[in-house]
Design an enzyme around this catalytic site. Structure first.
Site, PDB file in Angstrom:
ATOM      1  CG  ASP A  12       0.418   0.856   4.377  1.00  0.00           C
ATOM      2  OD1 ASP A  12       1.286   0.000   4.163  1.00  0.00           O
ATOM      3  OD2 ASP A  12      -0.050   1.601   3.495  1.00  0.00           O
ATOM      4  CG  ASP A  14       4.937   2.557   0.610  1.00  0.00           C
ATOM      5  OD1 ASP A  14       5.884   3.029   1.261  1.00  0.00           O
ATOM      6  OD2 ASP A  14       5.044   1.530  -0.091  1.00  0.00           O
ATOM      7  CB  SER A 134       7.122  -2.001   0.142  1.00  0.00           C
ATOM      8  OG  SER A 134       8.373  -1.696  -0.441  1.00  0.00           O
ATOM      9  CG  ASN A 136      11.841  -1.198  -1.870  1.00  0.00           C
ATOM     10  OD1 ASN A 136      12.985  -1.553  -2.075  1.00  0.00           O
ATOM     11  ND2 ASN A 136      10.885  -1.312  -2.771  1.00  0.00           N
TER      12      ASN A 136
END
Length: 246
Positions: A12, A14, A134, A136
């Site tokens: 992952d 973040d 995300s 992003n």
């Protein structure tokens, strides 16, 4: 940890590789509190709401989950909705604008311990992927200077294009493993969110590592983590040297 037992590592982003949780949390708080204030709702969105309804989920699922917790019904709209639209997708796109502003203004640096592990795994030829809810993620990786470590990046946009269910479903992790040419029983999942740990457990991966950045070790174990660490530095193989980073 003996990484020779495993064929790939699925990270992952973040809270695992980069400390972007605060950027996301501030962006969500600004968006939701502005939205609630405009409706005359005096009960503010809090960090507790983030961890209960938003953390680790695809953006629009996070919006739906929080709105449901407040008994607010909005039409879904479409991912092309303008950020000003009073739809689930409109609110999600609005939050994305806040996130982009904070990232551009403040930048982001990876966790030093995470870079040490990335260096060690790259030195050993272990293929790595990012699996993030995300959209992003590519921008964050570029801003943090760690994009070159990862052979594939499965983010929210890829999940939408491929028709993959988001975490806590295991689909995005399984897709990343296939992209790296490995099966689930040869891959390690590294996650800091309860929903992500549940996704790893549901996918029957070889090992699910919970990274406790504040959620709580017990919560991560209850969600299915086989091992919980507070920093990825704890997973660097013995004998590894300090890397120079990407």
């Amino acid at each position: 940890m003996d990484w020779s037992d495993y064929e790939a590592a699925l990270f992952d982003l973040d809270g695992v590789v980069t400390p972007t949780a605060e950027v996301h949390m501030h962006a969500w708080a600004k968006m939701f509190n502005d939205f609630l204030a405009a409706r005359g709702d005096q009960s503010p969105y809090t960090d507790e709401d983030y961890f209960h309804y938003v953390d680790g989920k695809p953006r629009y699922d996070g919006v739906r989950s929080f709105l449901a917790s407040r008994g607010i019904a909005l039409p879904d709209g479409t991912p092309d909705d303008d950020p000003s639209a009073e739809t689930v997708c409109g609110l999600g796109n609005r939050k994305n604008g806040y996130f982009g502003q904070v990232l551009a203004e403040e930048g982001i640096a990876p966790y030093p311990g995470s870079v040490r592990l990335l260096d060690a795994l790259r030195d050993r030829g272990v293929p790595m992927a990012i699996v993030s809810s995300s959209r992003n993620a590519p921008d964050v990786l570029a801003a943090a200077g760690v994009a070159d470590y990862f052979r594939t990046v499965v983010h929210g946009g890829v999940a939408a294009e491929q028709g993959l269910d988001g975490k806590p479903a295991p689909d995005t992790f399984l897709y990343a493993a296939r992209e790296l040419g490995v099966t689930a029983d040869g891959a390690v999942v590294l996650e800091d969110a309860v929903s992500g740990v549940r996704a790893g457990a549901a996918g029957a991966f070889a090992l699910v590592i919970g990274v406790d950045r504040g959620v709580g070790a017990d919560h991560l174990r209850d969600a299915g983590a086989d091992l919980v660490v507070s920093d990825l530095d704890e997973l660097v193989p013995a004998g590894s040297t300090e890397g120079a980073g990407a």
